[in-house]
Design a protein around this motif. Structure first.
Motif, PDB file in Angstrom:
ATOM      1  N   MET A   1       0.809  -1.206   0.000  1.00 17.57           N
ATOM      2  CA  MET A   1       0.000   0.000   0.000  1.00 17.57           C
ATOM      3  C   MET A   1       0.851   1.269   0.000  1.00 17.57           C
ATOM      4  SD  MET A   1      -3.070  -1.030  -0.144  1.00 17.57           S
ATOM      5  CE  MET A   1      -3.326  -2.751  -0.493  1.00 17.57           C
ATOM      6  N   SER A   2       2.156   1.112  -0.237  1.00 16.12           N
ATOM      7  CA  SER A   2       3.118   2.222  -0.195  1.00 16.12           C
ATOM      8  C   SER A   2       2.925   2.980   1.119  1.00 16.12           C
ATOM      9  CB  SER A   2       2.975   3.128  -1.420  1.00 16.12           C
ATOM     10  OG  SER A   2       1.711   3.766  -1.444  1.00 16.12           O
ATOM     11  N   ASP A   3       2.663   4.295   1.051  1.00 16.29           N
ATOM     12  CA  ASP A   3       2.512   5.068   2.278  1.00 16.29           C
ATOM     13  C   ASP A   3       1.079   5.539   2.471  1.00 16.29           C
ATOM     14  OD1 ASP A   3       2.438   6.808   0.164  1.00 16.29           O
ATOM     15  OD2 ASP A   3       3.854   8.252   1.019  1.00 16.29           O
ATOM     16  N   TYR A   4       0.113   4.849   1.854  1.00 13.82           N
ATOM     17  CA  TYR A   4      -1.275   5.298   1.896  1.00 13.82           C
ATOM     18  C   TYR A   4      -1.775   5.463   3.322  1.00 13.82           C
ATOM     19  CZ  TYR A   4      -6.330   5.468   1.373  1.00 13.82           C
ATOM     20  OH  TYR A   4      -7.652   5.857   1.457  1.00 13.82           O
ATOM     21  N   TYR A   5      -1.425   4.552   4.214  1.00 10.86           N
ATOM     22  CA  TYR A   5      -1.987   4.566   5.556  1.00 10.86           C
ATOM     23  C   TYR A   5      -1.193   5.411   6.553  1.00 10.86           C
ATOM     24  CZ  TYR A   5      -5.442   1.088   4.272  1.00 10.86           C
ATOM     25  OH  TYR A   5      -6.513   0.435   3.692  1.00 10.86           O
ATOM     26  N   THR A   6      -0.133   6.047   6.110  1.00  7.71           N
ATOM     27  CA  THR A   6       0.645   6.878   7.019  1.00  7.71           C
ATOM     28  C   THR A   6      -0.243   7.929   7.676  1.00  7.71           C
ATOM     29  OG1 THR A   6       2.653   6.568   5.695  1.00  7.71           O
ATOM     30  CG2 THR A   6       2.614   8.433   7.241  1.00  7.71           C
ATOM     31  N   ALA A   7      -0.322   7.861   9.014  1.00  3.83           N
ATOM     32  CA  ALA A   7      -1.093   8.807   9.828  1.00  3.83           C
ATOM     33  C   ALA A   7      -2.603   8.719   9.616  1.00  3.83           C
ATOM     34  CB  ALA A   7      -0.622  10.241   9.609  1.00  3.83           C
ATOM     35  N   LYS A   8      -3.084   7.723   8.867  1.00  7.53           N
ATOM     36  CA  LYS A   8      -4.521   7.522   8.750  1.00  7.53           C
ATOM     37  C   LYS A   8      -5.069   7.027  10.102  1.00  7.53           C
ATOM     38  CE  LYS A   8      -5.654   8.127   4.259  1.00  7.53           C
ATOM     39  NZ  LYS A   8      -4.438   8.752   3.747  1.00  7.53           N
ATOM     40  N   LYS A   9      -6.283   7.448  10.436  1.00 10.13           N
ATOM     41  CA  LYS A   9      -6.915   7.064  11.694  1.00 10.13           C
ATOM     42  C   LYS A   9      -7.818   5.855  11.431  1.00 10.13           C
ATOM     43  CE  LYS A   9      -5.132  10.957  13.067  1.00 10.13           C
ATOM     44  NZ  LYS A   9      -3.875  11.019  13.855  1.00 10.13           N
ATOM     45  N   VAL A  10      -7.487   4.731  12.041  1.00  7.83           N
ATOM     46  CA  VAL A  10      -8.190   3.470  11.789  1.00  7.83           C
ATOM     47  C   VAL A  10      -8.721   2.911  13.093  1.00  7.83           C
ATOM     48  CG1 VAL A  10      -7.976   1.120  10.899  1.00  7.83           C
ATOM     49  CG2 VAL A  10      -6.722   2.990   9.789  1.00  7.83           C
ATOM     50  N   LEU A  11     -10.042   2.789  13.187  1.00  6.73           N
ATOM     51  CA  LEU A  11     -10.681   2.194  14.370  1.00  6.73           C
ATOM     52  C   LEU A  11     -11.056   0.755  14.070  1.00  6.73           C
ATOM     53  CD1 LEU A  11     -12.144   2.139  17.121  1.00  6.73           C
ATOM     54  CD2 LEU A  11     -14.121   3.194  15.984  1.00  6.73           C
ATOM     55  N   ILE A  12     -10.619  -0.155  14.938  1.00  5.57           N
ATOM     56  CA  ILE A  12     -10.941  -1.572  14.803  1.00  5.57           C
ATOM     57  C   ILE A  12     -11.631  -2.020  16.077  1.00  5.57           C
ATOM     58  CG2 ILE A  12     -10.056  -3.894  14.391  1.00  5.57           C
ATOM     59  CD1 ILE A  12      -7.604  -2.580  13.068  1.00  5.57           C
ATOM     60  N   THR A  13     -12.918  -2.341  15.984  1.00  2.37           N
ATOM     61  CA  THR A  13     -13.614  -2.859  17.164  1.00  2.37           C
ATOM     62  C   THR A  13     -13.247  -4.334  17.343  1.00  2.37           C
ATOM     63  OG1 THR A  13     -15.638  -3.557  16.011  1.00  2.37           O
ATOM     64  CG2 THR A  13     -15.512  -1.260  16.726  1.00  2.37           C
ATOM     65  N   GLY A  14     -13.170  -4.751  18.596  1.00  2.00           N
ATOM     66  CA  GLY A  14     -12.719  -6.123  18.845  1.00  2.00           C
ATOM     67  C   GLY A  14     -11.301  -6.338  18.362  1.00  2.00           C
ATOM     68  N   GLY A  15     -10.490  -5.294  18.438  1.00  4.18           N
ATOM     69  CA  GLY A  15      -9.143  -5.340  17.857  1.00  4.18           C
ATOM     70  C   GLY A  15      -8.061  -5.863  18.764  1.00  4.18           C
ATOM     71  N   ALA A  16      -8.422  -6.322  19.966  1.00  6.27           N
ATOM     72  CA  ALA A  16      -7.397  -6.751  20.914  1.00  6.27           C
ATOM     73  C   ALA A  16      -7.014  -8.212  20.774  1.00  6.27           C
ATOM     74  CB  ALA A  16      -7.879  -6.491  22.344  1.00  6.27           C
ATOM     75  N   GLN A  17      -7.840  -9.009  20.077  1.00  2.00           N
ATOM     76  CA  GLN A  17      -7.569 -10.438  19.935  1.00  2.00           C
ATOM     77  C   GLN A  17      -7.996 -10.925  18.558  1.00  2.00           C
ATOM     78  OE1 GLN A  17      -8.084 -13.050  23.619  1.00  2.00           O
ATOM     79  NE2 GLN A  17      -9.800 -11.638  23.855  1.00  2.00           N
ATOM     80  N   GLY A  18      -7.538 -12.115  18.217  1.00  2.52           N
ATOM     81  CA  GLY A  18      -8.015 -12.816  17.034  1.00  2.52           C
ATOM     82  C   GLY A  18      -7.817 -12.063  15.731  1.00  2.52           C
ATOM     83  N   ILE A  19      -8.812 -12.141  14.862  1.00  2.00           N
ATOM     84  CA  ILE A  19      -8.737 -11.464  13.566  1.00  2.00           C
ATOM     85  C   ILE A  19      -8.536  -9.969  13.763  1.00  2.00           C
ATOM     86  CG2 ILE A  19     -10.108 -10.816  11.545  1.00  2.00           C
ATOM     87  CD1 ILE A  19     -11.343 -13.605  11.608  1.00  2.00           C
ATOM     88  N   GLY A  20      -9.209  -9.399  14.756  1.00  2.00           N
ATOM     89  CA  GLY A  20      -9.071  -7.966  15.010  1.00  2.00           C
ATOM     90  C   GLY A  20      -7.648  -7.576  15.331  1.00  2.00           C
ATOM     91  N   ARG A  21      -6.985  -8.392  16.140  1.00  2.00           N
ATOM     92  CA  ARG A  21      -5.591  -8.087  16.490  1.00  2.00           C
ATOM     93  C   ARG A  21      -4.682  -8.213  15.266  1.00  2.00           C
ATOM     94  NH1 ARG A  21      -2.536  -9.872  22.020  1.00  2.00           N
ATOM     95  NH2 ARG A  21      -0.467  -9.069  21.522  1.00  2.00           N
ATOM     96  N   GLY A  22      -4.951  -9.217  14.448  1.00  2.00           N
ATOM     97  CA  GLY A  22      -4.163  -9.352  13.222  1.00  2.00           C
ATOM     98  C   GLY A  22      -4.307  -8.144  12.331  1.00  2.00           C
ATOM     99  N   MET A  23      -5.533  -7.619  12.205  1.00  2.00           N
ATOM    100  CA  MET A  23      -5.753  -6.428  11.383  1.00  2.00           C
ATOM    101  C   MET A  23      -5.112  -5.204  12.021  1.00  2.00           C
ATOM    102  SD  MET A  23      -9.593  -6.800   9.788  1.00  2.00           S
ATOM    103  CE  MET A  23     -10.420  -6.938  11.389  1.00  2.00           C
TER     104      MET A  23
END
Length: 259
Positions: A1-23
Motif C-alpha cells: 500500500m506504499s505510504d497510503y496509511y501513514t497517519a490515517k486514523k483506523v478504528l478496529i472494534t474487537g481489535g485486541a484479539q483474534g482477527i481484530g488483532r491481526g488487522m
C-alpha cells in the motif's frame, strides 16, 4: 500500500484479539494510527504493549459495542483525541456459533449475539459518521462470516447475525453516499486465531491433514489472510468497490462434498 496509511486514523472494534488483532497489527505496520475498541482490558493492555514495543501508534478504548451510550462516548473520545476517522472496521463479535438445540436455547443468548454482532456495527457506523465525514476517502469494513451463507446445526444466533451483517453492508453502501463512504465486508471462513489471542487463552494450533484438505488451498486460514484483504479494501486501490462481500476461506465453501 506504499505510504497510503501513514497517519490515517483506523478504528478496529474487537481489535485486541483474534482477527481484530491481526488487522490492528497490519494497519499499524502500514503506518496507521490505530485505535482499538474492545471490552477485554487484559487483551487490550497486551495489544497496547505489542504496539509500543514496535514503536507504532495505538490507542485503546474500552467499549461494549452493543451499548449505545458506550459507543457514543467512544466516538466522542476519538473525536477529541484524533479529530476524524479514515477507516472504521466493525470486527467485534461473539464468535461462539453453537448454542445447542433450538428448544433449549435461552432467548437472552440470541438477543446478546444479535446485539453485539449486528446492532454493534450499526451503532458504531451511526456514531462514527461525523468523524468519517471529515476524512478524504472514508471506508467502513464489516467482518462477516461464511456462516452467513451456510450453517452447521444449532448455530442460529451467529448465522442470523452474520447474515444480517451482509445485508447491512449493502444497505449502508447505497445509503452513505452524501458525502460518499465506501462500505464493504469480508466473510472469513476457518481462521485459526490461537497465536493472536491474549496470553491467558493463547494456544498452539494443531490441524490434521483432513483439516487442511478441506481447503483447496491446502491449509487453514489465519488473521494475516484477512488483514491483507482489509488493507486493500479500505485503501484508494479499492476506490471503485463498495457494497461487496469478499469471501476468504481458502476455497472451502466452493468445494462440493459427498457423504
Amino acid at each position: 500500500m506504499s505510504d497510503y496509511y501513514t497517519a490515517k486514523k483506523v478504528l478496529i472494534t474487537g481489535g485486541a484479539q483474534g482477527i481484530g488483532r491481526g488487522m490492528a497489527q497490519a494497519f499499524g505496520k502500514a503506518g496507521a494510527d490505530v485505535i482499538i475498541a474492545d471490552n477485554d482490558k487484559e487483551a487490550g493492555d497486551e495489544a497496547m504493549a505489542w504496539f509500543r514495543e514496535q514503536n507504532l501508534a495505538v490507542d485503546f478504548i474500552s467499549c461494549d459495542v452493543a451499548n449505545e451510550e458506550q459507543v457514543e462516548r467512544l466516538m466522542a473520545e476519538i473525536g477529541e483525541k484524533h479529530g476524524h476517522l479514515d477507516v472504521l472496521i466493525n470486527n467485534a463479535g461473539i464468535a461462539n456459533p453453537e448454542v445447542g438445540p433450538l428448544q433449549e436455547m435461552a432467548m437472552e443468548v440470541f438477543d446478546r449475539v444479535i446485539a453485539v454482532n449486528l446492532r454493534g456495527p450499526l451503532l458504531c457506523t451511526k456514531y462514527a459518521l461525523p468523524l468519517l465525514h471529515k476524512a478524504g476517502h472514508p471506508a467502513v469494513l464489516n467482518i462477516s462470516s461464511t456462516r452467513a451463507f451456510m450453517s452447521e446445526p444449532d448455530t442460529f444466533p451467529y448465522s442470523a447475525s452474520k447474515g444480517g451483517l451482509e445485508a447491512l453492508t449493502h444497505a449502508l453502501a447505497v445509503s452513505l453516499t452524501s458525502p460518499r463512504i465506501r462500505v464493504n465486508a469480508i466473510a472469513p471462513g476457518w481462521i485459526e486465531v490461537g497465536p493472536w489471542e491474549k496470553e491467558s487463552q493463547r494456544y498452539e494450533p494443531h490441524h490434521s491433514q483432513q483439516d487442511k484438505e478441506q481447503h483447496p488451498v491446502g491449509r487453514v486460514g489465519n488473521p494475516v489472510d484477512i488483514a491483507e484483504a482489509a488493507l486493500f479494501l479500505c485503501s484508494d486501490k479499492a476506490g471503485f468497490i463498495t457494497g461487496q462481500s469478499l469471501t476468504i476461506d481458502g476455497g472451502m465453501t466452493v468445494k462440493m462434498i459427498y457423504t
